[in-house]
Design a protein around this motif. Structure first.
Motif, short mmCIF file in Angstrom:
data_model
loop_
_atom_site.label_atom_id
_atom_site.label_comp_id
_atom_site.label_asym_id
_atom_site.label_seq_id
_atom_site.Cartn_x
_atom_site.Cartn_y
_atom_site.Cartn_z
N UNK A 502 0.55 -1.18 0.42
CA UNK A 502 0.29 0.21 0.40
C UNK A 502 0.63 1.52 -0.21
N UNK A 503 2.28 1.34 0.75
CA UNK A 503 3.03 2.17 0.81
C UNK A 503 3.23 2.91 -0.21
N UNK A 504 3.42 1.78 -1.68
CA UNK A 504 4.46 1.85 -1.64
C UNK A 504 3.61 2.79 -3.15
N UNK A 508 2.94 7.31 -4.81
CA UNK A 508 3.04 7.78 -5.68
C UNK A 508 1.40 8.33 -6.11
N UNK A 509 0.70 8.65 -5.91
CA UNK A 509 -0.26 9.11 -5.50
C UNK A 509 -0.52 10.45 -4.77
N UNK A 510 -1.62 11.78 -5.47
CA UNK A 510 -1.94 12.41 -4.54
C UNK A 510 -2.89 12.90 -3.02
N UNK A 511 -2.60 12.74 -2.45
CA UNK A 511 -3.70 12.83 -0.73
C UNK A 511 -3.52 12.07 0.16
N UNK A 529 3.66 0.09 7.53
CA UNK A 529 3.82 1.51 8.47
C UNK A 529 2.23 2.03 7.57
N UNK A 530 1.29 1.70 7.47
CA UNK A 530 -0.13 2.62 6.37
C UNK A 530 0.16 4.02 6.41
N UNK A 565 -5.42 -3.22 -4.53
CA UNK A 565 -6.73 -2.64 -4.66
C UNK A 565 -7.81 -1.50 -4.61
N UNK A 566 -8.44 -0.82 -4.63
CA UNK A 566 -9.17 0.52 -4.11
C UNK A 566 -9.27 0.20 -2.78
N UNK A 567 -9.50 -0.73 -2.38
CA UNK A 567 -10.07 -1.19 -0.79
C UNK A 567 -9.32 -1.06 0.12
N UNK A 568 -8.61 -2.47 -0.67
CA UNK A 568 -6.67 -2.96 0.54
C UNK A 568 -6.23 -1.40 0.71
N UNK A 569 -5.93 -0.80 -0.48
CA UNK A 569 -5.42 0.99 -0.45
C UNK A 569 -6.04 1.83 0.86
N UNK A 570 -7.00 1.64 1.11
CA UNK A 570 -7.86 2.11 2.09
C UNK A 570 -7.99 1.81 3.41
#
Length: 769
Positions: A502-504, A508-511, A529-530, A565-570
Motif C-alpha cells: 500500500x505504501x508504495x 505515488x498518489x496525491x492525497x 507502516x500505513x 486494489x482500492x479497498x485494500x489501499x483504503x
C-alpha cells in the motif's frame, strides 16, 4: 471523579525493538534470556509512558511476544499435542504454534491465523479437541507481569481475554467435531483460579475483554455469558473488580446479555465507532456499575476532537455521576503507532492533526481532567486542540476540485467489462495459451537484505536514480531467471522496488502523507507502516508500468502486472475520518483504473488487482450496513478493472476463504481469476464455489507463506486433491497463499519446486490442455 484508562498499548517499541529482538532470537543471534530481558524492558517503558501521561488505569498482560490470543492458549494449557509432545521448551513451543517449527527433527506447521475482527491485526486461532482439557499454566503470565509492574512502582489493570470470546473465536481441530463454546464448563474453573491468583498478587482491578459481544451471536454463545459471569461474579471480594470490555462495534443488539454482566464493576463500550449506543448502554447498567466510555480512537491516528469527546462524557456523567464514568480509549492502542515524537519529516501543518498511542494516553487524561476539574483546568490544551481541528478543516491539502469533478462524471458503463466471462475466457485462452492447472505466485518474491540496503541508499540520496533503476533491473532479471528454472506458467516481476503493497502506491498518489517510524504490528514480528490519507486522491503519473514492461520484455511467459486494489489501499491506510470511506474508495479506484489501462497499453495482459482487505472491511454484523459496504466496495473494484479488453485477464487475491456470508459480492467482482489464502483452512470451505455454481477460475493457496516451513511435495498433492473435490480441473490455479516477500530464497525455491512438480503430476493425470 472521572478517571481515565487505556485498554492496551503497542508492543513493538519506538523503533520496532520487539520485531528485531524476535527475529534475532529466531535466527540464533539472541539468547532466550536476552529476548526475555528485552520484553521486560519494553513493558516497563510502556507502563511508564502511560503513568507519566496521567492515566489512572494502565493495562498489563497486553504485551505479547507474538500474539495475545496465543498467550491465552498457553495460559490455559490448550496447546495441541502436536506441539506439546515435541520436547520444545515453553517459548519455542509458543513460537512453533505461531509460525511453525522445522528444525532439530521437529516439523510442525503453524496454527491458523486470522484477522482480529475488522482490523489488520492477525490473531492465532485457539484450536480445540473433542477431549479438550484446560489448566492454569505454572507462573501465569498475567500474574507475573502484574507483579513486574508492581515492583517498578506502577499499579496496573491486567487484561485477559474473556472465557466466552476465547472459545467463540476458536475452532475444532482438524478431524475433531467439538463445538468450542460447549467447553465453557471445563474452562471456567481456570478463570476462577486465575482471578484469585491476581487478587492474591494485589490486583484490585482486571479488564476482561469480551469483544464478541459486537457480533450477531449464535444462541448458545449468547447464552454462555450468564453461567460464565455468574461464576466470576460469585468470587466477590476474592477476585479483582472487573471491567468487561467490548470494542469495534455496538452491543445494543445483545442487550439481553447485559443483565448477566451487571455484577461486574464496569462495562466498556466503543463510542468512537458507535456513539449512538450510549443511552441504551447507560440504561442497561447495573445500579452501581461504572461506564467506561471509549471516546479516544484506538484504531486511527487523528487527534481526538476534545469538544465532541467531552460532550459525550458529560452526557454520561449527567446520567450516572462522575464516580461512575471512566474516560478510555475505544479499544487497545495496539492498532496505532507508538509515538508522534519520532516523526521528524512530516509537514508541521499535517503533524499537528495526528495523535499516536503515546499522545492518545495523554488525551484520555486531559478529557478526564476537563470533565472533573472543568475546562479551565486544561484551557491551553483545549485551545490548541480546537486550533488543530480548524486547521485541518480549512486546509487546501484536503480538497481537490478536479478529483470531485471526475467522480461526478463516472457513468454506469464504467463499472462493467465489455463482455461476460465466457466470451473473455475464449479470448484469453487464445491469447495467453496457458495449460491446465496453471502455476503462478501471488506477486512478491523475497525482499533480501541487499534490496533493502539499496532502497535505503536511494531514499537517503546515497545513490542516483539511474543506479537504483539498474539495480532493480538486475533483481528483475534474477527473478525471471528463477521462474524460468522453476517452470512457472505466469510470471511476476517480484516487486523488488516496492517497500509495502500500500505504501508504495500511496507514495505515488496525491492525497497521501507518509511517516518514518509509525509502524503497527500486523502479526508476529511483521509490522506495517500505513500511509495516511489526508485529502482527495489522484494519480499524477504511471506507478508500475516501467518495471512491469521491462519484466515482460525479458520473459517468455505471460508477465502479471501487480496492483493493490482500492479497498485494500483504503483499509491498510489510516483513512480520513471527515469523508465517508466509499468516497475515498472511489477516488482510489479511478487512480488505479488509469494504471490498469496503462499496463495493458504497455503489453501486460495479465493484471492482478489485490483485495486482501475486502473481507476485513466487512461490517461485523449482517444487515443493511454490510450490504451497503459490499455494494460500494465491489463497485470500486469494478471501476478500477473494467477499462481493459476481453483478452486481458484480471486476477485478484483475497485473504481467507470464508466467503460464505458474502459470496454474492465475490462473484459480483467479475474477476477472471481469484486467488485466496486457504492452506490452513479446511478445503470444504470451497464447497461454496459448487453451491453457487461459480463460473470463473480460482487459485486456493496450497501452502502457508507465513511460516518458514517448507512443505514436502506430498502435502501439495494432498491439498490439490482436496481442492479437486470442490473445483473443476479447468477452474483450478496452483499458487501459494500470499506474496513471498517475508520469506528467504532458501525457503521459497524448494517450496515452489514442490508446488510446480505437484501441478505437473495432476496435469499429466487430467491431460494437458
Amino acid at each position: 471523579m472521572v478517571t481515565s484508562a487505556v485498554l492496551g498499548f503497542p508492543r513493538m517499541g519506538v523503533l520496532r525493538d520487539l520485531k528485531k529482538a524476535n527475529e534475532a532470537y529466531w535466527g540464533g543471534k539472541l539468547s532466550q534470556p536476552e529476548l526475555l530481558a528485552e520484553g521486560k524492558r519494553l513493558r516497563l517503558a510502556h507502563w511508564k509512558i502511560q503513568k507519566d501521561a496521567g492515566v489512572d488505569s494502565i493495562p498489563s498482560n497486553d504485551f505479547a511476544f507474538y500474539d495475545h490470543v496465543l498467550d491465552h492458549i498457553q495460559l490455559f494449557n490448550a496447546v495441541p499435542e502436536r506441539y506439546s509432545k515435541q520436547g520444545l521448551d515453553t517459548l519455542d513451543e509458543y513460537f512453533a504454534m505461531g509460525r511453525g517449527h522445522q528444525k532439530g527433527g521437529v516439523d510442525v506447521p503453524a496454527l491458523e491465523m486470522v484477522k482480529w475482527f475488522d482490523s489488520n491485526y492477525h490473531y492465532v486461532k485457539p484450536t480445540l479437541q473433542d477431549n479438550q482439557t484446560f489448566s492454569l499454566a505454572k507462573d501465569p503470565k498475567p500474574v507475573r507481569e502484574f507483579l513486574e509492574a508492581k515492583e517498578a512502582g506502577i499499579t496496573t489493570r491486567p487484561v485477559i481475554l474473556g472465557p466466552v470470546s476465547f472459545l467463540a473465536l476458536g475452532k475444532a481441530d482438524r478431524g475433531q467435531s467439538v463445538e468450542p463454546i460447549t467447553l465453557l464448563p471445563k474452562l471456567l474453573p481456570v478463570y476462577v483460579e486465575l482471578l484469585k491468583a491476581l487478587k492474591a498478587a494485589g490486583a484490585e482491578t482486571v479488564q476482561i475483554d469480551e469483544p464478541v459481544l459486537v457480533f450477531d451471536l449464535q444462541a448458545n454463545v449468547k447464552a454462555a455469558f450468564k453461567p460464565a459471569y455468574e461464576a466470576i461474579n460469585a468470587l466477590g471480594a476474592s477476585a479483582p473488580q472487573a471491567t468487561i470490555a467490548t470494542y469495534f462495534g455496538d452491543i445494543v443488539h445483545n442487550a439481553d446479555v447485559l443483565p448477566a454482566l451487571q455484577g461486574a464493576h464496569a462495562l466498556h463500550v466503543d463510542l468512537v465507532r458507535n456513539p449512538e449506543q450510549l443511552d441504551t448502554v447507560i440504561n442497561a447498567l447495573g445500579p452501581k456499575q461504572t461506564l467506561s466510555a471509549g471516546v479516544v480512537d484506538g484504531r486511527n491516528i487523528w487527534k481526538t476532537n476534545f469538544k465532541k469527546a467531552i460532550d459525550v462524557v458529560q452526557a454520561a456523567v449527567k446520567s450516572l455521576g462522575p464516580d461512575r464514568v471512566q474516560v478510555a480509549t475505544s479499544s487497545s492502542l495496539l492498532h496505532t503507532p507508538h509515538t508522534l515524537a519520532s516523526e521528524k519529516k512530516l509537514p508541521a501543518e499535517v503533524a499537528d492533526w495526528f495523535s499516536f498511542a503515546s499522545e492518545k494516553a495523554v488525551e484520555v487524561a486531559i478529557i478526564a481532567k476537563a470533565v472533573t476539574a472543568g475546562p479551565d483546568a486544561v484551557k491551553a490544551e483545549l485551545d490548541a486542540n480546537a486550533k488543530s481541528a480548524h486547521s485541518r478543516a480549512t486546509s487546501e491539502r484536503t480538497n481537490n476540485p478536479k478529483v470531485k469533478e471526475r467522480i461526478a462524471a463516472v457513468a454506469a458503463a464504467d463499472y462493467a467489462r465489455k463482455n461476460p466471462f465466457s466470451t473473455r475466457y475464449e479470448a484469453q485462452k487464445s491469447h495467453l495459451k496457458l495449460p491446465i492447472f496453471p502455476t503462478t505466485t501471488i506477486g512478491s518474491f523475497p525482499q533480501t537484505k541487499e534490496i533493502r540496503v539499496q532502497r535505503n541508499k536511494f531514499t537517503k540520496g546515497e545513490i542516483t536514480e539511474q543506479q537504483y533503476d539498474d539495480f532493480i533491473k538486475q533483481e528483475i532479471d534474477l527473478v525471471v531467471k528463477i521462474q524460468d528454472e522453476l517452470g512457472l506458467d505466469v510470471y511476476v516481476h517480484g516487486e523488488p522496488e516496492r517497500n509495502d503493497m500500500v505504501q508504495y502506491f500511496g507514495e505515488r498518489l496525491d492525497g497521501y502523507v507518509f511517516t518514518t517510524h509509525a509502524w503497527v504490528q500486523s502479526y508476529g514480528s511483521r509490522c506495517v507502516r500505513p500511509p495516511i490519507i489526508v485529502g482527495d486522491v489522484s494519480r499524477p503519473a504511471p506507478m508500475t508500468v516501467k518495471e512491469s514492461q521491462y519484466a515482460a520484455s525479458i520473459s517468455s511467459k505471460p508477465m502479471k502486472g501487480m496492483l493493490t486494489g482500492p479497498i485494500t489501499c483504503l483499509r491498510w491506510s489510516f483513512p480520513r475520518d471527515d469523508v465517508h470511506q466509499s468516497v475515498q474508495a472511489q477516488q482510489l479506484a479511478l487512480a488505479l483504473r488509469d494504471e490498469v489501462v496503462d499496463l495493458e497499453k504497455a503489453g501486460i495482459f495479465v493484471i492482478q488487482v489485490d483485495e486482501p482487505a475486502l473481507r476485513e472491511g466487512l461490517p461485523l454484523r449482517k444487515g443493511t450496513e454490510r450490504e451497503k459496504y459490499l455494494q460500494w466496495a465491489v463497485d470500486a473494484f469494478k471501476l478500477s478493472t473494467a477499462g481493459v479488453e476481453d483478452s486481458t485477464q484480471i486476477h485478484s487475491h483475497f485473504c481467507y476463504s470464508e466467503f460464505q456470508d458474502f459470496f454474492h459480492a465475490i462473484a459480483a467482482l467479475d474477476a477472471d481469476v481469484l486467488s485466496i489464502e486457504n492452506s490452513k483452512s479446511d478445503a470444504k470451505l470451497l464447497k461454496v464455489f459448487i453451491d453457487e455454481a461459480y463460473p470463473r477460475h480460482i487459485g486456493p493457496g496450497v501452502y502457508d507463506i507465513h511460516s518458514p516451513r517448507v512443505p514436502p511435495q506430498e502435502e501439495f498433492k494432498q491439498r490439490i486433491a482436496e481442492m479437486l473435490a470442490y473445483l473443476k480441473p479447468e477452474q483450478l490455479w496452483i499458487n501459494p497463499d500470499c506474496g513471498l516477500k517475508t520469506r528467504t530464497w532458501d525457503e521459497v525455491k524448494p517450496a515452489l519446486i514442490h508446488m510446480v512438480d505437484a501441478a505437473k503430476l495432476f496435469r499429466a493425470q487430467h491431460g494437458s490442455k
